[in-house]
Design a protein around this motif. Structure first.
Motif, short mmCIF file in Angstrom:
data_model
loop_
_atom_site.label_atom_id
_atom_site.label_comp_id
_atom_site.label_asym_id
_atom_site.label_seq_id
_atom_site.Cartn_x
_atom_site.Cartn_y
_atom_site.Cartn_z
N UNK A 115 0.84 -1.19 0.00
CA UNK A 115 0.00 0.00 0.00
C UNK A 115 0.88 1.24 0.00
N UNK A 116 1.45 1.52 -1.15
CA UNK A 116 2.32 2.69 -1.27
C UNK A 116 2.04 3.39 -2.59
N UNK A 117 2.28 4.68 -2.62
CA UNK A 117 2.00 5.47 -3.81
C UNK A 117 3.28 5.84 -4.56
N UNK A 118 4.37 5.17 -4.26
CA UNK A 118 5.65 5.58 -4.80
C UNK A 118 5.75 5.41 -6.31
N UNK A 166 -13.03 8.47 1.01
CA UNK A 166 -11.78 8.82 0.31
C UNK A 166 -12.02 9.03 -1.19
N UNK A 167 -12.90 9.96 -1.50
CA UNK A 167 -13.32 10.17 -2.89
C UNK A 167 -12.20 10.67 -3.79
N UNK A 168 -11.12 11.18 -3.21
CA UNK A 168 -10.03 11.70 -4.04
C UNK A 168 -9.03 10.63 -4.44
N UNK A 205 -10.28 9.12 -10.24
CA UNK A 205 -10.55 9.00 -8.81
C UNK A 205 -12.02 8.63 -8.58
N UNK A 206 -12.33 8.28 -7.35
CA UNK A 206 -13.66 7.76 -7.03
C UNK A 206 -14.77 8.77 -7.33
N UNK A 207 -14.49 10.04 -7.02
CA UNK A 207 -15.51 11.06 -7.24
C UNK A 207 -15.82 11.22 -8.72
N UNK A 208 -14.80 11.17 -9.56
CA UNK A 208 -15.02 11.25 -11.01
C UNK A 208 -15.95 10.13 -11.47
N UNK A 209 -15.71 8.95 -10.97
CA UNK A 209 -16.51 7.79 -11.38
C UNK A 209 -17.96 7.94 -10.93
N UNK A 225 -3.25 10.84 -5.81
CA UNK A 225 -3.25 10.14 -4.53
C UNK A 225 -3.80 8.73 -4.71
N UNK A 226 -2.99 7.76 -4.36
CA UNK A 226 -3.46 6.39 -4.44
C UNK A 226 -2.46 5.50 -5.17
#
Length: 257
Positions: A115-118, A166-168, A205-209, A225-226
């Motif tokens: 669980x990393x965003x690197x 976490x909509x973003x 992102x979730x909000x877009x969907x 982010x994610x």
């Protein structure tokens, strides 16, 4: 007509069976007595069997020698891909497979990645031999295909139908129709020993969907982010074209880009 086995025929397995039933004789297992008649009505040969998380007197699937391919959809990695030891369940499935010689698929999860965003993760970042929920199969069946599925979506499984936080966050999602298409292509190509991330190549992102599924405009900015998972390997090696490359349009029947 060839014979296809689906071990643990739930939501995804049922979609795969429906997609391939005109080309394969379908053999399925289920843990639910209530599903036996449903599967029989579709013409599937059904076996009632459970794979408990404790050692049991599990016998070999009586039809295993007749099957040209087997797809295992029984979960081995816990909730959201958490690496929880399920050694007894694994051993029970291995007993059920016996000395199987045909084409084999294990449905895994992109949850095997940290669980990393690197960076955007590829299959090389987490070899199957380092993943307990995958290596138990590849140690016994080195030619098994490992399909690491992103979040399963399509049909009534749409973000707008759930209470989402976490909509973003950017998403790693896959439409069941594309999983079915990919499996069919791998069956046709007689693919062996492949590890693929099965995830739509576009990551909104979730909000877009949710806004797209509710036919609402999205005025925010795309975040970074994610954690992201790459599907570049399967696209390249299988020359695969997604019917649903963008999760914003998973609700649109027959969409493609």
């Amino acid at each position: 007509m060839k014979n296809l086995g689906i071990i643990g025929c739930g939501w995804l397995g049922n979609h795969i069976a429906e997609r391939l039933s005109n080309r394969y004789e379908i053999f399925v297992t289920t843990t639910s007595e209530s599903k036996i008649e449903e599967f029989k009505s579709k013409g599937y040969h059904t076996t009632l069997v459970d794979f408990p998380d404790a050692q049991s007197e599990m016998g070999e699937w009586e039809v295993v020698s007749q099957l040209d391919a087997i797809i295992i959809t029984v979960p081995f990695s816990g909730v959201r891909g958490m690496q929880i030891s399920m050694k007894d369940r694994q051993e029970n499935v291995l007993k059920f497979l016996g000395d199987y010689k045909g084409q084999l698929f294990l449905m895994s999860s992109t949850g095997v990645y940290p669980q990393t965003e690197e960076k955007e993760f590829t299959e090389d970042d987490q070899p199957a031999e380092n993943v307990e929920s995958e290596s138990f199969i590849t140690n016994t069946f080195p030619n098994a295909n490992i399909l690491r599925l992103a979040g399963l979506m399509g049909g009534q499984r749409l973000l707008k139908n759930y209470n989402i936080s976490n909509l973003d966050l950017l998403v790693n999602h896959i439409h069941y129709a594309d999983i079915c298409s990919m499996v069919e292509k791998m069956l046709d190509h007689q693919s062996q020993g492949k590890v693929y991330n099965v995830v739509a190549p576009i990551h909104p992102n979730k909000e877009e969907i949710i806004n797209a599924q509710k036919d609402l405009p999205y005025t925010g900015e795309r975040t970074t982010k994610g954690r992201l998972i790459s599907s570049a390997k399967l696209i390249s090696e299988l020359d695969f074209e997604f019917q649903y490359p963008d999760p914003r349009y998973f609700h649109v029947v027959g969409v493609s880009e």
